[in-house]
Design a protein around this motif. Structure first.
Motif, PDB file in Angstrom:
ATOM      1  N   UNK A  50       0.871  -1.116  -0.066  1.00 34.63           N
ATOM      2  CA  UNK A  50       0.124  -0.025   0.007  1.00 34.63           C
ATOM      3  C   UNK A  50       0.853   1.216   0.034  1.00 34.63           C
ATOM      4  N   UNK A  51       2.011   0.945   0.506  1.00 36.57           N
ATOM      5  CA  UNK A  51       2.827   2.365   0.693  1.00 36.57           C
ATOM      6  C   UNK A  51       3.522   2.448  -0.672  1.00 36.57           C
ATOM      7  N   UNK A  52       3.323   1.730  -1.930  1.00 37.94           N
ATOM      8  CA  UNK A  52       4.115   1.696  -3.212  1.00 37.94           C
ATOM      9  C   UNK A  52       5.688   1.238  -2.795  1.00 37.94           C
ATOM     10  N   UNK A  53       5.823   0.265  -2.206  1.00 43.33           N
ATOM     11  CA  UNK A  53       7.146  -0.496  -1.935  1.00 43.33           C
ATOM     12  C   UNK A  53       7.093  -1.574  -2.840  1.00 43.33           C
ATOM     13  N   UNK A  54       8.170  -1.831  -3.273  1.00 40.03           N
ATOM     14  CA  UNK A  54       8.186  -3.327  -3.963  1.00 40.03           C
ATOM     15  C   UNK A  54       9.031  -4.341  -3.515  1.00 40.03           C
ATOM     16  N   UNK A 145      10.931   1.587  -1.922  1.00 41.66           N
ATOM     17  CA  UNK A 145      10.023   2.652  -2.577  1.00 41.66           C
ATOM     18  C   UNK A 145      10.149   2.319  -4.122  1.00 41.66           C
ATOM     19  N   UNK A 146       9.040   2.294  -4.737  1.00 46.17           N
ATOM     20  CA  UNK A 146       8.801   2.189  -6.197  1.00 46.17           C
ATOM     21  C   UNK A 146       9.359   3.235  -6.857  1.00 46.17           C
ATOM     22  N   UNK A 147       8.996   4.577  -6.209  1.00 50.25           N
ATOM     23  CA  UNK A 147       9.670   5.862  -6.971  1.00 50.25           C
ATOM     24  C   UNK A 147      11.198   5.805  -7.058  1.00 50.25           C
ATOM     25  N   UNK A 148      11.843   5.195  -6.227  1.00 48.48           N
ATOM     26  CA  UNK A 148      13.043   5.030  -6.464  1.00 48.48           C
ATOM     27  C   UNK A 148      13.922   4.435  -7.596  1.00 48.48           C
ATOM     28  N   UNK A 149      13.146   3.410  -8.281  1.00 47.51           N
ATOM     29  CA  UNK A 149      13.482   2.458  -9.333  1.00 47.51           C
ATOM     30  C   UNK A 149      13.984   3.305 -10.353  1.00 47.51           C
ATOM     31  N   UNK A 169       7.866  -1.043 -15.532  1.00 46.88           N
ATOM     32  CA  UNK A 169       6.588  -1.322 -16.185  1.00 46.88           C
ATOM     33  C   UNK A 169       5.752  -1.145 -14.675  1.00 46.88           C
ATOM     34  N   UNK A 170       6.206  -1.796 -13.594  1.00 49.25           N
ATOM     35  CA  UNK A 170       5.439  -1.445 -12.218  1.00 49.25           C
ATOM     36  C   UNK A 170       5.496  -0.301 -11.836  1.00 49.25           C
ATOM     37  N   UNK A 171       6.626   0.627 -12.061  1.00 48.83           N
ATOM     38  CA  UNK A 171       6.621   1.879 -11.885  1.00 48.83           C
ATOM     39  C   UNK A 171       5.473   2.786 -12.520  1.00 48.83           C
ATOM     40  N   UNK A 172       5.449   2.519 -13.868  1.00 44.62           N
ATOM     41  CA  UNK A 172       4.665   3.205 -14.758  1.00 44.62           C
ATOM     42  C   UNK A 172       3.132   2.710 -14.502  1.00 44.62           C
ATOM     43  N   UNK A 173       2.904   1.657 -14.126  1.00 42.69           N
ATOM     44  CA  UNK A 173       1.438   1.235 -13.581  1.00 42.69           C
ATOM     45  C   UNK A 173       0.954   1.844 -12.537  1.00 42.69           C
ATOM     46  N   UNK A 174       1.943   1.618 -11.438  1.00 38.15           N
ATOM     47  CA  UNK A 174       1.449   2.286 -10.025  1.00 38.15           C
ATOM     48  C   UNK A 174       1.625   3.842  -9.808  1.00 38.15           C
ATOM     49  N   UNK A 175       2.858   4.409 -10.416  1.00 45.89           N
ATOM     50  CA  UNK A 175       3.034   5.882 -10.326  1.00 45.89           C
ATOM     51  C   UNK A 175       2.710   6.699 -11.383  1.00 45.89           C
ATOM     52  N   UNK A 176       2.465   6.056 -12.660  1.00 39.99           N
ATOM     53  CA  UNK A 176       2.383   6.863 -13.867  1.00 39.99           C
ATOM     54  C   UNK A 176       3.405   7.507 -14.626  1.00 39.99           C
TER      55      UNK A 176
END
Length: 176
Positions: A50-54, A145-149, A169-176
């Motif tokens: 839920x915190x957008x961590x992978x 954090x996915x934003x760091x990817x 792809x995950x970064x794009x799907x979740x964070x745009x």
């Protein structure tokens, strides 16, 4: 400009792969001998919380003598469903059993040499089942954090192309 594989003969084989020598017909009529590595499919999975961590594994690859972040992954056993294999590998390597897996992408990491297909999945939930059975697969498992990817990939911290593609792809799907 299609190349045609006329025949193959096995040069080496073990339970994980076969090396074949192919007789290839080129568009101009010439023949080319080309080595082909035949591999079983690979399945990989991760979860984004839920915190957008992978959930990732930090591991060493002895062949390239490199360290990097990866998704849990492994070969699909004969007769095994690909998504089930991805879930099995994730639980064995991380100790987390994924919820319903969604297809992320399928890639062919080296289609000029091998027929390997890597099927990558993700879930938005997982249950911790205990320490990983295959803890030897990685030095540690962490929620990143996915934003760091994108920056991690740019710094070379995700050296495997299939893993980088999945994470982007995950970064794009979740964070745009």
């Amino acid at each position: 400009m299609q190349w045609t594989n006329l025949s193959e003969q096995s040069v080496y084989q073990n339970p994980w792969f076969r090396v074949n020598l192919a007789d290839v017909l080129l568009p101009d009529g010439r023949h080319l001998e080309h080595f082909v590595i035949r591999l079983r499919p690979v399945a990989a999975a991760t979860v984004v919380n839920e915190a957008n961590e992978v959930l990732l594994l930090w591991r060493h690859r002895f062949i390239t003598d490199s360290w990097g972040w990866e998704l849990a992954a492994g070969v699909v056993e004969d007769g095994e469903d690909v998504a089930a294999a991805a879930a099995r590998e994730m639980e064995e390597e991380t100790g987390w059993r994924p919820g319903e897996l969604r297809p992320l992408l399928t890639v062919e990491p080296a289609n000029g040499l091998t027929d390997a297909r890597h099927h990558l999945y993700w879930s938005d939930r997982a249950d911790y089942t205990g320490p990983p059975q295959d803890a030897f697969e990685s030095s540690r498992r962490e929620w990143i954090p996915l934003k760091l990817v994108p920056d991690m990939i740019a710094r070379g911290e995700v050296p495997a192309a299939n893993m980088a593609a999945a994470l982007l792809m995950l970064h794009h799907l979740r964070l745009g």
